[in-house]
Scaffold this active site. Structure first.
Site, mmCIF file in Angstrom:
data_model
loop_
_atom_site.group_PDB
_atom_site.id
_atom_site.type_symbol
_atom_site.label_atom_id
_atom_site.label_comp_id
_atom_site.label_asym_id
_atom_site.label_seq_id
_atom_site.Cartn_x
_atom_site.Cartn_y
_atom_site.Cartn_z
ATOM 1 N N SER A 128 0.836 -1.208 0.000
ATOM 2 C CA SER A 128 0.000 0.000 0.000
ATOM 3 C C SER A 128 0.873 1.263 0.000
ATOM 4 O O SER A 128 0.496 2.285 -0.586
ATOM 5 C CB SER A 128 -0.979 -0.004 1.175
ATOM 6 O OG SER A 128 -0.312 0.142 2.396
ATOM 7 N N LEU A 159 11.141 -6.697 4.173
ATOM 8 C CA LEU A 159 11.527 -7.342 5.432
ATOM 9 C C LEU A 159 12.961 -7.857 5.456
ATOM 10 O O LEU A 159 13.495 -8.147 6.518
ATOM 11 C CB LEU A 159 10.558 -8.485 5.747
ATOM 12 C CG LEU A 159 9.134 -8.020 6.073
ATOM 13 C CD1 LEU A 159 8.219 -9.213 6.314
ATOM 14 C CD2 LEU A 159 9.129 -7.096 7.283
ATOM 15 N N ILE A 207 19.269 -5.180 4.207
ATOM 16 C CA ILE A 207 20.058 -4.729 3.063
ATOM 17 C C ILE A 207 21.533 -4.990 3.387
ATOM 18 O O ILE A 207 22.046 -4.474 4.387
ATOM 19 C CB ILE A 207 19.825 -3.224 2.773
ATOM 20 C CG1 ILE A 207 18.329 -2.952 2.546
ATOM 21 C CG2 ILE A 207 20.643 -2.756 1.583
ATOM 22 C CD1 ILE A 207 17.719 -3.672 1.363
ATOM 23 N N HIS A 249 9.061 3.078 8.693
ATOM 24 C CA HIS A 249 8.838 2.177 9.831
ATOM 25 C C HIS A 249 7.638 2.684 10.625
ATOM 26 O O HIS A 249 7.536 3.886 10.882
ATOM 27 C CB HIS A 249 10.090 2.137 10.711
ATOM 28 C CG HIS A 249 9.976 1.156 11.825
ATOM 29 N ND1 HIS A 249 10.195 -0.196 11.643
ATOM 30 C CD2 HIS A 249 9.615 1.311 13.119
ATOM 31 C CE1 HIS A 249 9.995 -0.816 12.793
ATOM 32 N NE2 HIS A 249 9.635 0.067 13.711
#
Ligand code: GRF
Length: 193
Positions: A13, A87, A90, A106
């Protein structure tokens, strides 16, 4: 024209909010592609619906993951990389190659309720259990540590006595959908990326 690459693991979204802001002209950039952690997620459908190229990086070994992610990002060569509900961590190599070009959203007022294990409903449940009177969302730069990079902007959301993790998540998500496109636009126009 500047280019954005979005990484997502879920319904997307926030990714949709970015697509809409680009289409309205509020973000003056092109979405070069979506990197998804699974093929069946909502974010992939949204990309397909809007003719945005998709790369799926599904559970490869850590070494392959780093190499594939690097190769894909180098290929699309974005000005800004946006983690929108992504999730997976990186890898340091990628953070270093794209320093100050990766941002994350976040759903809490970082540094509170961030770090490993604080994702999705877990964040809101912990906020309610601690009896906080406010929560919110944060956009921050990404470094090698989960949710620890420099904070760019936050929006506060009051916690109500009647809140459940679901109702709180929903109210925060509505703010995320405004905050994330706004920060992207600001970063791209201020040439900070
Ligand atoms: C959002 O709450 C975001 O803050 C968090 O993951 C959720 C992603 O939601 N990192 P969506 O996939 O954008 O709907």
């Amino acid at each position: 024209m500047k280019k954005i690459v979005v990484l997502a693991s879920g319904s997307g979204s926030n990714f949709q909010a970015i697509i809409d802001a680009v289409n309205r002209g509020d973000i003056k950039a092109r979405i070069a592609g979506l990197i998804a952690s699974k093929p069946q997620i909502g974010a992939v459908k949204r990309a397909r619906d809007h003719n945005i190229p998709v790369a799926v990086l599904e559970n490869p070994s850590d070494q392959d993951y780093t190499e594939n992610l690097m190769a894909q990002l180098t290929h699309w060569n974005p000005d800004l990389i946006v983690l929108a509900g992504y999730l997976r961590k990186i890898p340091t190599e990628v953070v270093e190659a794209f320093s100050n070009q990766i941002i994350n959203i976040h759903p809490s007022l970082l540094p509170k309720y961030g770090g490993k294990g604080f994702y999705g409903e877990h964040v809101h449940r912990a906020v309610l259990e601690a009896g906080e009177s406010e929560s919110g969302c944060t956009v921050h730069f990404v470094n090698e540590l989960y949710d620890k990079g420099d904070i760019i902007r936050q929006v506060k959301v009051p916690v109500r006595d009647s809140d459940t993790p679901e109702t709180l998540a929903k109210r925060i998500l509505a703010e995320e959908h405004k905050l994330l496109p706004s920060v992207i636009s600001e970063l791209l126009t201020s040439n900070r990326t």
